[in-house]
Design a protein around this motif. Structure first.
Motif, PDB file in Angstrom:
ATOM      1  N   ARG A   1       3.191  11.357  -3.066  1.00  0.00           N
ATOM      2  CA  ARG A   1       3.871  11.393  -1.760  1.00  0.00           C
ATOM      3  C   ARG A   1       2.855  11.605  -0.623  1.00  0.00           C
ATOM      4  O   ARG A   1       3.178  11.448   0.526  1.00  0.00           O
ATOM      5  CB  ARG A   1       4.923  12.503  -1.691  1.00  0.00           C
ATOM      6  CG  ARG A   1       5.780  12.627  -2.895  1.00  0.00           C
ATOM      7  CD  ARG A   1       7.196  12.145  -2.684  1.00  0.00           C
ATOM      8  NE  ARG A   1       7.469  10.753  -2.990  1.00  0.00           N
ATOM      9  CZ  ARG A   1       7.309  10.137  -4.174  1.00  0.00           C
ATOM     10  NH1 ARG A   1       6.791  10.766  -5.185  1.00  0.00           N
ATOM     11  NH2 ARG A   1       7.642   8.884  -4.337  1.00  0.00           N
ATOM     12  N   MET A   2       1.627  11.975  -0.986  1.00  0.00           N
ATOM     13  CA  MET A   2       0.631  12.292   0.054  1.00  0.00           C
ATOM     14  C   MET A   2      -0.499  11.280   0.144  1.00  0.00           C
ATOM     15  O   MET A   2      -1.251  11.291   1.119  1.00  0.00           O
ATOM     16  CB  MET A   2       0.037  13.684  -0.215  1.00  0.00           C
ATOM     17  CG  MET A   2       1.044  14.801  -0.039  1.00  0.00           C
ATOM     18  SD  MET A   2       0.290  16.421  -0.178  1.00  0.00           S
ATOM     19  CE  MET A   2       0.814  16.905  -1.791  1.00  0.00           C
ATOM     20  N   VAL A   3      -0.648  10.471  -0.901  1.00  0.00           N
ATOM     21  CA  VAL A   3      -1.765   9.513  -0.937  1.00  0.00           C
ATOM     22  C   VAL A   3      -1.183   8.113  -1.102  1.00  0.00           C
ATOM     23  O   VAL A   3      -0.365   7.885  -1.994  1.00  0.00           O
ATOM     24  CB  VAL A   3      -2.715   9.852  -2.115  1.00  0.00           C
ATOM     25  CG1 VAL A   3      -3.802   8.800  -2.254  1.00  0.00           C
ATOM     26  CG2 VAL A   3      -3.340  11.228  -1.903  1.00  0.00           C
ATOM     27  N   LEU A   4      -1.579   7.184  -0.252  1.00  0.00           N
ATOM     28  CA  LEU A   4      -1.046   5.820  -0.334  1.00  0.00           C
ATOM     29  C   LEU A   4      -1.498   5.155  -1.626  1.00  0.00           C
ATOM     30  O   LEU A   4      -2.615   5.374  -2.096  1.00  0.00           O
ATOM     31  CB  LEU A   4      -1.504   4.999   0.873  1.00  0.00           C
ATOM     32  CG  LEU A   4      -0.960   5.445   2.232  1.00  0.00           C
ATOM     33  CD1 LEU A   4      -1.561   4.603   3.355  1.00  0.00           C
ATOM     34  CD2 LEU A   4       0.563   5.351   2.276  1.00  0.00           C
ATOM     35  N   GLN A   5      -0.616   4.340  -2.190  1.00  0.00           N
ATOM     36  CA  GLN A   5      -0.889   3.645  -3.450  1.00  0.00           C
ATOM     37  C   GLN A   5      -1.115   2.155  -3.168  1.00  0.00           C
ATOM     38  O   GLN A   5      -0.631   1.637  -2.161  1.00  0.00           O
ATOM     39  CB  GLN A   5       0.306   3.811  -4.394  1.00  0.00           C
ATOM     40  CG  GLN A   5       0.746   5.254  -4.601  1.00  0.00           C
ATOM     41  CD  GLN A   5      -0.309   6.093  -5.293  1.00  0.00           C
ATOM     42  OE1 GLN A   5      -0.857   5.685  -6.317  1.00  0.00           O
ATOM     43  NE2 GLN A   5      -0.615   7.256  -4.739  1.00  0.00           N
ATOM     44  N   PRO A   6      -1.810   1.450  -4.105  1.00  0.00           N
ATOM     45  CA  PRO A   6      -2.050   0.020  -3.877  1.00  0.00           C
ATOM     46  C   PRO A   6      -0.782  -0.770  -3.529  1.00  0.00           C
ATOM     47  O   PRO A   6      -0.782  -1.589  -2.625  1.00  0.00           O
ATOM     48  CB  PRO A   6      -2.632  -0.461  -5.213  1.00  0.00           C
ATOM     49  CG  PRO A   6      -3.208   0.759  -5.841  1.00  0.00           C
ATOM     50  CD  PRO A   6      -2.438   1.930  -5.335  1.00  0.00           C
ATOM     51  N   ASP A   7       0.321  -0.460  -4.232  1.00  0.00           N
ATOM     52  CA  ASP A   7       1.554  -1.208  -3.956  1.00  0.00           C
ATOM     53  C   ASP A   7       2.085  -0.952  -2.550  1.00  0.00           C
ATOM     54  O   ASP A   7       2.721  -1.817  -1.950  1.00  0.00           O
ATOM     55  CB  ASP A   7       2.652  -0.839  -4.974  1.00  0.00           C
ATOM     56  CG  ASP A   7       2.449  -1.584  -6.282  1.00  0.00           C
ATOM     57  OD1 ASP A   7       1.536  -2.437  -6.315  1.00  0.00           O
ATOM     58  OD2 ASP A   7       3.177  -1.294  -7.239  1.00  0.00           O
ATOM     59  N   ASP A   8       1.856   0.254  -2.042  1.00  0.00           N
ATOM     60  CA  ASP A   8       2.284   0.539  -0.664  1.00  0.00           C
ATOM     61  C   ASP A   8       1.577  -0.412   0.294  1.00  0.00           C
ATOM     62  O   ASP A   8       2.168  -0.962   1.213  1.00  0.00           O
ATOM     63  CB  ASP A   8       1.919   1.980  -0.239  1.00  0.00           C
ATOM     64  CG  ASP A   8       2.599   3.026  -1.090  1.00  0.00           C
ATOM     65  OD1 ASP A   8       3.689   2.736  -1.607  1.00  0.00           O
ATOM     66  OD2 ASP A   8       2.026   4.128  -1.240  1.00  0.00           O
ATOM     67  N   ALA A   9       0.287  -0.579   0.045  1.00  0.00           N
ATOM     68  CA  ALA A   9      -0.514  -1.368   0.974  1.00  0.00           C
ATOM     69  C   ALA A   9      -0.308  -2.871   0.776  1.00  0.00           C
ATOM     70  O   ALA A   9      -0.319  -3.626   1.747  1.00  0.00           O
ATOM     71  CB  ALA A   9      -1.991  -1.013   0.818  1.00  0.00           C
TER      72      ALA A   9
END
Ligand SMILES: O=c1[nH]cnc2c1ncn2[C@@H]1O[C@H](CO)[C@@H](O)[C@H]1O
Length: 536
Positions: free
Chosen positions: A196-204
């Motif tokens: 919930r605190m670190v962006l993931q590849p799929d988010d980007a």
């Protein structure tokens, strides 16, 4: 292009003549860019050659696109290459590189939450809440957790139990109860929070992602992590760790944007007191006093950090005016710590600088009347917009006499403004990985840094929010910048680092000293490259 270049064009009498003209043209263009400023020692030329060869080798062997088209290109997408980076000799070299100053970063997002999560285990007064009960897979995926400390006990009941259907949204549950009751246990809880605190590849990278979409996710991630640092010990220890990480990553000085918004407060650990802007800055000052000598004793060249007072550009006018006055007040109380004023938050969705012009002019008049050294260093042009309101922040930033420009992503579509930045010595704080993760470029290869360098517009490389995507303080951005352009070279790194010193907010005498310290470190670094990597 100089007029003389035209004389070099055809008709050509021979291949030889053509090749000479070609070589001349390539070199003339190089000289138009940062290369025109560069003079290499023999050692630098040797080290540079080693780096160029390593770049080619790694592009094929560490990264490499297979014959079926799959694989990873170096300097392309940050998350795709992240797992390969540790195998890269060039990354090892990037870690060792003396980097000068980090001039663009945000305090809340400097470190991934690993240590904050382990500290949280030891905070008896820490509580957690969510906007939904955690009772289904969908709600686990959707929920926004937040933290706070409280002096009084809040008992665990069905309505405060996050894992009960009867949980009342927004109710606080003791964090230690949360850890023990989380399905699968504390480790699972922490890994859920981490995501919930670190962006993931799929988010980007998911196919329907937009700039606004990734920003919404980013803001949610920042909301969680910021609430985790919302008590005194966490806020202080985060700063201590940040200083060490800077020094260990070859950063000799940094200017950190700290969100000192209207309504800013952190709590004492026992939850009884609220600490405001002044107390937060006192914490920074105290930690600097304690830690910098230790960092020196450990052998690092380190000049500490300064704070860029930053507040949200989406604020109400009342809140912004309060922040402007508070910034001036804090500058008077902490003249060596506060170095500039800025507005932050997504540019596309916040108020443009033009909305604030009369307030900023009044602020400038106050600063001048008080004889304070308090420049503006504005975010501007962090957008895909061209010709609209957001892009036009570049005009206002320049007219309002910004000392540097944060991001300036859209400035390459404004040749006159680039020219003005060159003449008036306004450096562009570029953030290669951030711009790629937050959706401005699909690959670092189309980032504006090489364009600025090719035009010899002063610029720097920065990490912006490295903790939000598990990057190091600056090494990943240096590495990514190196791998994303053939024209980037070892001397490019040096130019960027020296610019970062020249365009920082430290005084003239300190700058001289920093440049000289940098020069010494740089020579040692080049020698190390030749000694260690020259034989392969
Ligand atoms: O690239 C950026 N542009 C503008 N604002 C930013 C950027 N990165 C982070 N923040 C701002 O800093 C806060 C964390 O302290 C984020 O919430 C965001 O508002």
């Amino acid at each position: 292009m100089p007029a003389s270049s035209l004389q070099q064009s055809g008709p050509f009498g021979s291949l030889d003549e053509y090749l000479k003209a070609r070589e001349w043209l390539v070199n003339a263009e190089k000289a138009h860019g940062y290369e025109g400023l560069v003079q290499r020692t023999t050692l630098e030329a040797k080290a540079e050659d080693i780096i160029q060869r390593l770049k080619e080798w790694e592009d094929k062997n560490i990264y490499g696109v297979k014959s079926d088209g799959s694989g990873h290109e170096a300097g392309h997408r940050f998350f795709h290459g992240l797992d390969l980076v540790p195998d890269s000799k060039l990354f090892d070299i990037a870690i060792k590189a003396p980097k000068g100053c980090l001039l663009h970063c945000h305090y809340d997002c400097l470190l991934p939450p690993d240590t904050a999560l382990s500290d949280a285990r030891n905070q008896p007064n820490l509580y957690i809440k969510c906007d939904v009960p955690l009772v289904s897979e969908g709600l686990f995926a959707y929920a926004l957790p937040q933290f706070d400390v409280f002096s009084q006990d809040i008992h665990l009941t069905e309505s405060t139990n996050l894992f009960s259907k009867a949980y009342v949204a927004g109710s606080w549950m003791r964090y230690s109860d949360f850890l023990s009751k989380f399905p699968g246990g504390a480790e699972k809880a922490e890994s859920w929070l981490y995501k919930r605190m670190v962006l993931q590849p799929d988010d980007a990278y998911h196919p329907k992602q937009t700039v606004n979409g990734i920003w919404q996710q980013f803001i949610r991630a920042v909301t969680v992590i910021r609430s985790m640092f919302g008590y005194e010990t966490a806020y202080r220890e985060q700063f201590r760790r940040v200083l060490w990480k800077f020094a260990q990553d070859g950063i000799m000085y940094a200017e950190i944007r700290v969100a000192l918004n209207y309504g800013f407060s952190i709590k004492s650990d026992d939850g009884t007191r609220q600490l405001k802007q002044k107390e937060a800055l006192e914490i920074f000052q105290q930690v600097l006093k304690e830690e910098v000598p230790k960092i020196h004793a450990a052998g690092h060249v380190f000049y500490g950090v300064k704070v860029i007072y930053a507040c949200m550009r989406s604020s109400s006018r009342e809140a912004m005016l309060w922040c402007m006055d508070n910034c001036i007040e804090m500058k008077q109380l902490f003249p060596d710590l506060i170095c500039a004023f800025d507005m932050q938050g997504q540019e596309d969705t916040g108020h443009p600088l033009s909305y604030w012009v009369s307030d900023l002019l009044a602020m400038r008049a106050k600063i001048t009347a008080l004889n304070l050294d308090l420049p503006f260093i504005f975010h501007a042009g962090e957008t895909l917009d061209h010709g609209g309101e957001t892009d036009s922040n570049l005009y206002d930033a320049i007219l309002l006499d910004t000392k540097r420009i944060g991001h300036g992503f859209s400035i390459t579509k404004h040749p006159l403004l680039m020219q003005i930045c060159k003449e008036r010595q306004i450096a562009i704080e570029t953030c290669p990985i951030s711009n790629e993760v937050l959706g401005l470029v699909p690959t670092t290869k189309s980032h504006h840094l090489p364009v600025l360098l090719a035009n010899c517009v002063p610029c720097t490389v920065n990490s912006d929010d490295p903790g939000s995507w598990k990057a190091s303080m600056l090494s990943h951005d240096f590495h990514q910048a190196m791998m994303s352009s053939e024209n980037m070279s070892l001397m490019g790194w040096r130019t960027l680092a020296e610019w970062s010193i020249s365009y920082s907010c430290v005084g003239a005498a300190t700058k001289e000293k920093m440049l000289s310290d940098y020069g010494k470190r740089w020579t040692e670094f080049c020698q190390w490259i030749v000694d260690v990597h020259g034989k392969a």
